[in-house]
Design a protein around this motif. Structure first.
Motif, PDB file in Angstrom:
ATOM      1  N   LEU A 159       1.188  -0.933   0.294  1.00 10.17           N
ATOM      2  CA  LEU A 159       0.036   0.092  -0.016  1.00 10.17           C
ATOM      3  C   LEU A 159       0.765   1.181  -0.494  1.00 10.17           C
ATOM      4  O   LEU A 159       0.107   2.241  -1.324  1.00 10.17           O
ATOM      5  N   ARG A 160       2.041   1.480   1.124  1.00  7.77           N
ATOM      6  CA  ARG A 160       2.726   2.097   0.792  1.00  7.77           C
ATOM      7  C   ARG A 160       3.374   2.466  -0.545  1.00  7.77           C
ATOM      8  O   ARG A 160       3.118   3.469  -0.939  1.00  7.77           O
TER       9      ARG A 160
ATOM     10  N   ALA B 103      14.065   7.689  -0.066  1.00  7.83           N
ATOM     11  CA  ALA B 103      13.937   7.098  -1.135  1.00  7.83           C
ATOM     12  C   ALA B 103      13.762   5.859  -1.157  1.00  7.83           C
ATOM     13  O   ALA B 103      13.819   4.910  -1.618  1.00  7.83           O
ATOM     14  N   HIS B 104      14.883   5.448   0.081  1.00  8.70           N
ATOM     15  CA  HIS B 104      14.997   3.912   0.000  1.00  8.70           C
ATOM     16  C   HIS B 104      13.990   3.006   1.094  1.00  8.70           C
ATOM     17  O   HIS B 104      13.640   1.749   0.003  1.00  8.70           O
ATOM     18  N   ASP B 105      13.737   4.261   1.512  1.00 13.43           N
ATOM     19  CA  ASP B 105      12.505   2.810   2.209  1.00 13.43           C
ATOM     20  C   ASP B 105      11.510   3.030   1.269  1.00 13.43           C
ATOM     21  O   ASP B 105      10.551   1.687   1.236  1.00 13.43           O
TER      22      ASP B 105
ATOM     23  N   TYR C 183       9.090  -1.166  -2.321  1.00 16.20           N
ATOM     24  CA  TYR C 183       7.903  -1.644  -3.500  1.00 16.20           C
ATOM     25  C   TYR C 183       8.781  -3.116  -3.411  1.00 16.20           C
ATOM     26  O   TYR C 183       8.094  -4.246  -3.887  1.00 16.20           O
ATOM     27  N   TYR C 184       9.877  -3.314  -3.750  1.00 14.81           N
ATOM     28  CA  TYR C 184      10.877  -4.638  -3.925  1.00 14.81           C
ATOM     29  C   TYR C 184      10.324  -5.683  -2.505  1.00 14.81           C
ATOM     30  O   TYR C 184       9.894  -7.186  -3.488  1.00 14.81           O
ATOM     31  N   THR C 185       9.734  -5.516  -1.926  1.00 10.78           N
ATOM     32  CA  THR C 185       9.648  -6.294  -1.366  1.00 10.78           C
ATOM     33  C   THR C 185       8.581  -7.238  -1.039  1.00 10.78           C
ATOM     34  O   THR C 185       8.614  -8.043  -1.276  1.00 10.78           O
TER      35      THR C 185
ATOM     36  N   SER D 243       9.510  -7.803 -10.842  1.00 13.62           N
ATOM     37  CA  SER D 243       9.171  -6.379 -11.387  1.00 13.62           C
ATOM     38  C   SER D 243       9.853  -6.115 -12.890  1.00 13.62           C
ATOM     39  O   SER D 243       8.993  -5.755 -13.113  1.00 13.62           O
ATOM     40  N   ARG D 244      10.207  -6.734 -13.346  1.00 15.17           N
ATOM     41  CA  ARG D 244      10.814  -6.428 -14.709  1.00 15.17           C
ATOM     42  C   ARG D 244       9.663  -7.509 -15.651  1.00 15.17           C
ATOM     43  O   ARG D 244       9.526  -7.450 -16.761  1.00 15.17           O
TER      44      ARG D 244
END
Length: 431
Positions: A7-8, A298-300, A305-307, A367-368
């Motif tokens: 959601l974030r 930006a890292h968070d 997204y990736y996790t 993700s790709r």
């Protein structure tokens, strides 16, 4: 456990899944333009290097060696910022080369010309006091920001988050910082008038390396890179708003650089090492804190997204819920490696790092939309088997230890940095 990160990520929309590096880059006109500019910058800087080498060969070798060594930890820190979706080494090298060759080649004559213009339009007094604060940042920050633009033109698919812009901007700044420091060191040797001696090089290394390095060009250009990254990534915003943010990032770099070069507080805190250290902190801390907050945010968002991509696998052999939690934070990833070292030794620590790398790459491939993930899944399982054989099958942080270790590490790093700064200030003052 995975619904909240999804959601974030969806709400902040910080990441556009990046494609593999484009192997058709040689067919792009932008590549050849950037290459031509790099070669022109290299030719210009080679002329300067040859002149120094002929006059002061020992000093030049010493300066190059010292500042090259200084670049190593900076390179490591910058490249580690984007742990989950790492940037291609060739593009990092391109960004570094732009700062080292193009930005410096433009800035050396450009800053001098603008300084002369300030003296003519204003006064020699204005140029003496504020010339470096106005001319240097104006020419240098624009030249460095164009390096991030060059990366976008050559490899647009590799700039898919604000954090990518920070990384490329910082790498451009690092290249500029190292070469500029070498030029300053050699100029100090020439001004000393004592021939090919290394003492001025050591003094410049302490002053511009230890005292100024933490909050110098690497930091300034990271701010500009963040703005350009936002412009490229945030397609959900209007073009006017994105251009405004990019402009604000470049202006932030210029303002930070201007404050650092300005005569403000030059005589306001007294004499001695304590006063000098206080001035350095007061001038350098604001942009340092700002870029830290930007990188953290930006890292968070990127980690969320990736996790979230990994969580769709629902396979504990590939990633467990507690490992997902550790992957979302740089400090928790480091704590997981530290815990493995304590529990099972150095081999386990290295295996945890390799597992985290493999999990991150798997997340990027998901993700790709990569249709066949078997290669990346095999890699994760291979590292999992290694950990299992070592008696430490899961890359996790023990409950309650992560925050304590993060606080202790921050306190130790701060104390060490202050000690190094104090030593450098004292050495300069004693000289």
């Amino acid at each position: 456990m995975t619904a909240e990160p999804r959601l974030r990520s969806a709400r902040s929309a910080p990441v556009q899944p990046g494609a593999e590096p484009d192997r058709g880059v040689l067919r792009q006109p932008a590549f050849w333009i950037v290459l031509a500019v790099l070669l022109a910058g290299a030719a210009r800087m080679s002329v300067i290097a040859v002149r120094f080498a002929q006059a002061y060969p020992i000093a030049l070798v010493t300066a190059t060696a010292l500042f090259a060594l200084l670049a190593v930890p900076f390179w490591f820190v910058v490249s580690e910022l984007d742990f989950l979706e790492r940037e291609p080494p060739a593009l990092l090298a391109l960004a570094f080369a732009w700062g080292a060759l193009v930005a410096t080649a433009v800035s050396i004559p450009g800053s001098a010309a603008l300084d002369d213009l300030i003296a003519k339009l204003g006064s020699t007094h204005l140029a003496a006091g504020w010339g470096a604060a106005l001319a240097g940042p104006t020419v240098e920050e624009i030249a460095k920001a164009l390096g991030v633009v060059a990366i976008v033109l050559v490899a647009r698919s590799q700039v898919n988050s604000v954090l990518d812009g920070v990384v490329y901007g910082a790498m451009v700044g690092l290249g500029f910082q190292i070469v500029e420091d070498i030029v300053y060191a050699m100029s100090a040797v020439a001004l000393a008038g004592r021939g090919d001696h290394v003492e001025p090089v050591i003094t410049t290394f302490l002053l511009r390396g230890f005292l100024s390095g933490v909050w110098s060009h690497t930091l300034f250009s990271a701010l500009a890179g963040a703005g350009i990254g936002y412009l490229v990534v945030r397609a959900d915003r209007t073009a006017r708003f994105r251009i405004g943010v990019a402009t604000l990032g470049v202006l932030g770099a210029w303002a930070s650089h201007m404050l650092w070069n300005s005569p403000l507080l030059r005589d306001g805190l007294g004499n001695g090492a304590v006063a000098l250290l206080a001035v350095l902190v007061l001038k350098g801390l604001p942009p340092l804190l700002l870029i830290w907050l930007l990188v953290r945010a930006a890292h968070d968002r990127e980690a969320d997204y990736y996790t979230a991509q990994l969580a769709t696998l629902d396979d504990p052999e590939l990633v467990t819920p507690t490992e997902l939690d550790a992957l979302r934070s740089g400090s928790r990833r480091a704590s997981a490696r530290w815990h493995a070292r304590v529990q099972a030794g150095l081999r386990a620590r290295a295996a945890v790092r390799r597992l985290q790398r493999a999990q991150a790459r798997l997340a990027v491939e998901i993700s790709r939309g990569t249709p066949d993930l078997s290669r990346w899944c095999r890699e994760v399982r291979r590292h999992r088997r290694t950990l299992t054989r070592l008696g430490h099958p899961e890359a996790v942080v023990p409950a309650g230890r992560g925050p304590w270790r993060r606080t202790a590490s921050a306190a130790f790093s701060t104390a060490l940095a202050l000690a190094v700064l104090w030593a450098a200030v004292s050495a300069l003052g004693g000289g």
